[in-house]
Design an enzyme around this catalytic site. Sequence first.
Site, PDB file in Angstrom:
ATOM      1  N   SER A  61       0.824  -1.211   0.000  1.00  0.00           N
ATOM      2  CA  SER A  61       0.000   0.000   0.000  1.00  0.00           C
ATOM      3  C   SER A  61       0.859   1.262   0.000  1.00  0.00           C
ATOM      4  O   SER A  61       2.019   1.255   0.426  1.00  0.00           O
ATOM      5  CB  SER A  61      -0.919   0.023   1.219  1.00  0.00           C
ATOM      6  OG  SER A  61      -1.756  -1.107   1.218  1.00  0.00           O
TER       7      SER A  61
HETATM    8  N1  SAH Z   1      -0.808  -4.311   3.828  1.00  0.00           N
HETATM    9  C1  SAH Z   1      -0.286  -4.918   2.628  1.00  0.00           C
HETATM   10  C2  SAH Z   1      -1.294  -4.752   1.518  1.00  0.00           C
HETATM   11  C3  SAH Z   1      -1.300  -5.883   0.602  1.00  0.00           C
HETATM   12  S1  SAH Z   1      -2.568  -5.820  -0.637  1.00  0.00           S
HETATM   13  C4  SAH Z   1       1.035  -4.277   2.246  1.00  0.00           C
HETATM   14  O1  SAH Z   1       1.172  -3.061   2.464  1.00  0.00           O
HETATM   15  O2  SAH Z   1       1.907  -4.946   1.708  1.00  0.00           O
HETATM   16  C5  SAH Z   1      -3.847  -6.797   0.113  1.00  0.00           C
HETATM   17  C6  SAH Z   1      -3.497  -8.202   0.499  1.00  0.00           C
HETATM   18  O3  SAH Z   1      -4.710  -8.848   0.908  1.00  0.00           O
HETATM   19  C7  SAH Z   1      -2.932  -9.068  -0.621  1.00  0.00           C
HETATM   20  O4  SAH Z   1      -1.707  -9.588  -0.234  1.00  0.00           O
HETATM   21  C8  SAH Z   1      -3.980 -10.152  -0.820  1.00  0.00           C
HETATM   22  O5  SAH Z   1      -3.427 -11.408  -1.193  1.00  0.00           O
HETATM   23  C9  SAH Z   1      -4.632 -10.204   0.546  1.00  0.00           C
HETATM   24  N2  SAH Z   1      -5.979 -10.771   0.537  1.00  0.00           N
HETATM   25  C10 SAH Z   1      -6.927 -10.640  -0.416  1.00  0.00           C
HETATM   26  N3  SAH Z   1      -8.040 -11.298  -0.057  1.00  0.00           N
HETATM   27  C11 SAH Z   1      -7.793 -11.864   1.156  1.00  0.00           C
HETATM   28  C12 SAH Z   1      -8.566 -12.661   2.046  1.00  0.00           C
HETATM   29  N4  SAH Z   1      -9.827 -13.034   1.779  1.00  0.00           N
HETATM   30  N5  SAH Z   1      -7.991 -13.038   3.211  1.00  0.00           N
HETATM   31  C13 SAH Z   1      -6.709 -12.692   3.519  1.00  0.00           C
HETATM   32  N6  SAH Z   1      -5.940 -11.939   2.718  1.00  0.00           N
HETATM   33  C14 SAH Z   1      -6.482 -11.525   1.547  1.00  0.00           C
END
Ligand code: SAH
Length: 210
Positions: A61
């Site tokens: 993010s």
């Molecule tokens: N906070 C993270 C954001 C990653 S993007 C960072 O800054 O790196 C969002 C993440 O949510 C992705 O890695 C995706 O695989 C995960 N995600 C999507 N759907 C999900 C679910 N149902 N349960 C757990 N994680 C999920």
Amino acid sequence: MLDDIGRELRYTRDYIGQDAFSERVMTALALVPRHYFVPPELQEAAYDNGPLPIGHGQTISQPYIVALMTDLLRPRPDDVVLEVGTGSGYQTAVLARLVRQVYSLEIVTALATAAASRLRQLGCANVEVHNSDGYAGWPEHAPYDGIIVTAAAPCIPTALLAQLKPGARLVIPVGEQGGPQELLVVEKGANGAITRRAVLPVAFVPLVQR
Ligand code: SAH
């Protein structure tokens, strides 16, 4: 990076209703090395105020969004917090500096494994990453003092509401992918009543449903 966050905060202050983030949150952002969480070929952009791809169609993010969501969570040193969407583990590491314990859920196995080992190498001892579907939350450690979701759900997952302590907050982007999404602060009152406030229009990857 902190200057860029401050600049974006000034552009958005009328939306979010505040013109500063807490000192504790800004210090945590200053201390977590974002380049650890960014792929080798994107190192030059690691401290830019933008999201970056981390593989598997996911992104780390934008720093301003991490600062905003962390600030909205109102983290306190004794809190136990649930994060849904570990991704790179960057938001996890920021939270780990601010609260007692972070439990984090990631649905993509390779991302969960990589984030867990990265966080271990960085010495974040108060973090546990679990490879599972965040729609169900992590009931074993509930109730939580706060929950943060870093992917957009079509509506607020009921399991997450159930796992919030009375008086606690859930910070979550809600809306369809490609459509309008709002960052919400959802509060469970002392009597269990739920209130919500839309803070800012946002664009997140979807919280996928299995
Ligand atoms: N906070 C993270 C954001 C990653 S993007 C960072 O800054 O790196 C969002 C993440 O949510 C992705 O890695 C995706 O695989 C995960 N995600 C999507 N759907 C999900 C679910 N149902 N349960 C757990 N994680 C999920």
